[in-house]
Design an enzyme around this catalytic site. Sequence first.
Site, PDB file in Angstrom:
ATOM      1  N   ASP A 191       0.763  -1.145  -0.089  1.00  0.00           N
ATOM      2  CA  ASP A 191       0.104   0.012  -0.135  1.00  0.00           C
ATOM      3  C   ASP A 191       0.879   1.379  -0.237  1.00  0.00           C
ATOM      4  OD1 ASP A 191      -2.373   1.056   0.398  1.00  0.00           O
ATOM      5  OD2 ASP A 191      -2.671   1.517   2.349  1.00  0.00           O
ATOM      6  N   ASP A 218      -9.187   3.946  -1.636  1.00  0.00           N
ATOM      7  CA  ASP A 218      -9.901   4.567  -0.773  1.00  0.00           C
ATOM      8  C   ASP A 218     -11.264   5.211  -1.293  1.00  0.00           C
ATOM      9  OD1 ASP A 218      -7.986   3.326   0.822  1.00  0.00           O
ATOM     10  OD2 ASP A 218      -6.761   5.388   1.805  1.00  0.00           O
TER      11      ASP A 218
HETATM   12  C1  NOJ Z   1      -4.822   2.814   2.502  1.00  0.00           C
HETATM   13  C2  NOJ Z   1      -5.419   2.166   1.922  1.00  0.00           C
HETATM   14  O1  NOJ Z   1      -5.773   2.941   0.991  1.00  0.00           O
HETATM   15  C3  NOJ Z   1      -6.062   1.345   2.784  1.00  0.00           C
HETATM   16  O2  NOJ Z   1      -7.128   0.139   2.246  1.00  0.00           O
HETATM   17  C4  NOJ Z   1      -5.902   0.898   4.692  1.00  0.00           C
HETATM   18  O3  NOJ Z   1      -6.687  -0.233   4.977  1.00  0.00           O
HETATM   19  C5  NOJ Z   1      -4.457   2.113   4.998  1.00  0.00           C
HETATM   20  N1  NOJ Z   1      -4.098   3.164   4.029  1.00  0.00           N
HETATM   21  C6  NOJ Z   1      -4.003   1.703   6.280  1.00  0.00           C
HETATM   22  O4  NOJ Z   1      -2.918   1.147   5.868  1.00  0.00           O
END
Ligand code: NOJ
Length: 941
Positions: free
Chosen positions: A539, A615
């Site tokens: 990520d 997200d």
């Molecule tokens: C951003 C990511 O897009 C999300 O999926 C993740 O849960 C958070 N970072 C925390 O790692």
Amino acid sequence: MAAVVEVVARRRRYRMGLMLVFLGLFMGNALAVDRSNFKTCDESSFCKRQRSLRPGLSPYRALLDSLQLGPDGLTVQLVHEVTKVVLVLELQGLQKNMTRFRLDELQPLHPRYRVSDVLVADPAPARLSVSGRDDNSVELTVAEGPYKIILTAKPFRLDLLEGRSLLLSVNARGLLEFEHQRHRRVPQGARDPAEVDGAQPEAAAGDGDKPEEPTEREEPGAWEETFKTHSDSKPYGPTSVGLDFSLPGMEHVYGIPEHADSLRLKVTEGGEPYRLYNLDVFQYELDNPMALYGSVPVLLAHSPHRDLGIFWLNAAETWVDISSNTAGKTLFGKMLDYLQGSGETPQTDVRWMSESGIIDVFLLLGPSVFDVFRQYTSLTGTQALPPLFSLGYHQSRWNYRDEADVLQVDQGFDDHNFPCDVIWLDIEHADGKRYFTWDPSRFPQPHSMLQHLASKRRKLVAIVDPHIKVDSGYRVHEELRNQGLYVKTRDGSDYEGWCWPGSAGYPDFINPATRAWWASMFSFDNYEGSAPNLFIWNDMNEPSVFNGPEVTMLKDAQHYGGWEHRDVHNIYGFYVHMATAEGLIQRSGGVERPFVLSRAFFAGSQRFGAVWTGDNTAEWDHLKISIPMCLSMGLVGLSFCGADVGGFFKNPDPELLVRWYQMGAFQPFFRAHAHLDTVRREPWLLPAQHQEVIREALGQRYSLLPYWYTLFYRAHIEGVPVMRPLWVQYPQDVTTFSIDDQFLLGDALLVHPVSDAGAHGVQVYLPGSGEVWYNIQSYQKHHGPQTLYLPVTLSSIPVFQRGGTVVPRWMRVRRSSDCMKDDPITLFVALSPQGMAQGELFLDDGHSFNYQTRQEFLLRRFSFSQNTLVSSSADLRGHFETPVWIERVVIMGAEKPATVVLQVPGSPESHLSFQHNTETSTLVVRKPGVSVASDWSIQLR
Ligand code: NOJ
């Protein structure tokens, strides 16, 4: 200090997000991105400079006397008539109907970045020969290619023609703008900033020979740029490149992900260009061309007669402008033009602008879109064949708290009878966000947790982000620092930014030594507590830097080879993904296929695993946009795409969550995921009636796994997308060109998910004249083309199987795909109006490279004609021992036969029992009982 403030602010924004969720529930408000954190074209000085150039006569002239033709192509110099700066054009015909050209400075003050590692091999050239010439142009013929290239000297342009029709022109609008490197005009006595870091360019010595630089505009931002509180020192000054492409006859363009926008690209005149700059955009908005986490600089142009692709191989920040001479005209207006003979030929113009690097372009000349897919993936590679488990259902959230939580979730799936292949762990599982470690109090025994999951035939995915906590007690940091493998600042010290762990270093993945070191970290010895059923999630690899400009790295940070971050930004995440996938391959001695999910991506990332749309938000519009977002990625090679099921931010109501499961079940990467602050939403926490519907959706997914797996095999072998826009299969049907709410899986299934609250029905477009479509639930047959109103209930997922196809399924849904892989197969044969059908099935062990290294696979072909279904091998090289057999054949569109006979070579004929439903014309043939590996036929007599 500013950095701390930024992290705190970010956490606060997340909390604010939660507050807004509640407010939103009452007020119906949508969350929104803070646009001021991200640049517009006007705020990105090179984009502004490039865009201020208006179409007109190009100042560039090709010096035909300098033209040299060799076996690999031609080179010719181009001179800028005003500045006298000389560029070199290298032009190549390539095999498979492609052309490549590169433009660089003849004498750059400093070498320009050329992207490496994206192309899988040097593309094979096709010989160019001069077939015509006059004072101002040269006509070139490409061996084995049906097209010609005309190079016009003044003003410089390239035209590609097939016969007498013009396919594409380069620089026809005169927008070639190559900002050559120059010395900054500094007051006497002051030093050129480019010399400060000792990186004095090689070619500078010969500067005395260079023509005197005429006065050039040095606009604000050319030598230094500030955005908010960030300043970019720009030691090499303005270095951007831009060029236009004209596509006569083309009105529909697609691709250049990642944007949260419609599948068909919009005209950008009067608005913002599409931006390609990998960014962590907090609470991204829909229907706009803002940059997101990944970038693939590939655009596809489509007309009913032709498909083309443009691959702009540049890893710097890039903007793409699209204009069209038919934009804004209604269909009626266009028809009127046509009838009056007054309309111009429709044309789309595309203009690319990148901050640095060279111009390196592949023109993919089709002619069909499937040719374009094959051309592009012959350059950048095809989708990695995913391990079978990764096509199952993934259960994630930020965060599963501890081992007990993980085991309870795992048990929850069994207790409530939902299949699941993988449970995911987000950042809190690691010890203080030190990746490759486990929080000692919450995950004291990762190995036994993994073993427990293995005993259930499930896997675990753990997150490993590329920001490394600066902590002298942390081995990962110490090794990176001691071996000099971090990205550096301009002054040569280790670059530090703020991210989840606080102060963090960023491994320089551009450096092959860093990638080798990173890959070695995944060995079972180095990654303590890991096991063969642990897989990885990368990520934040844009990279995300909370206190950096636009939440990313400073552009003047330094990488291996002396490159600036500016040059390599869009490829950073690609290299993280590459090194991680390599690490997983190495830990098994090269035997096992990896699974790695990445948020950032670039051209070629398909070779390393899966991507997702980041997200998103638990809103209906976000559910809808997952279709065009994943379709766009599939068009440019990234077939393994999905969106967070349920939506990452906010809490979906049960209806939205159900609809999202139904959508996700038919998208390639199927993972539920949610933000830290959301309420738990494992499927069994919903009211019973919603649980049942989710169970059905999961059942659909698991029963179709043999089909999914076969589609991925095809994507892997041929480079064709798994999830496809309708126009790809129906290229002449204009109705399909802008469809965003339905899609095809392979060429057999058409899916129209329900994406509106309270829907009682959907309008489904069934394409293809002479085509028939069978509803996979009711077997009801419909003719194409038509728009069908289909009433729906909460449990409906409108899916149709095309007449003429065979789809294999596993009918017993079990705990995980691994429990199903030896199950018998049912074949669903949907007959075309001519009584024909074709399909295939790929099978192997589901997890190793043995299909490749030892030919351990089966590729079976099923074809139905003249009342007989025949099973034969579609690839005689493959052999694979398997207990899988055929337990049933369902034939849609069949008359009732008197008898059904099975023939297996070497055995006597046998009669099979069957049942026919006259109302739906469906025949169910029971228990052929033959091995999936054998040849056989079933005859309806
Ligand atoms: C951003 C990511 O897009 C999300 O999926 C993740 O849960 C958070 N970072 C925390 O790692």
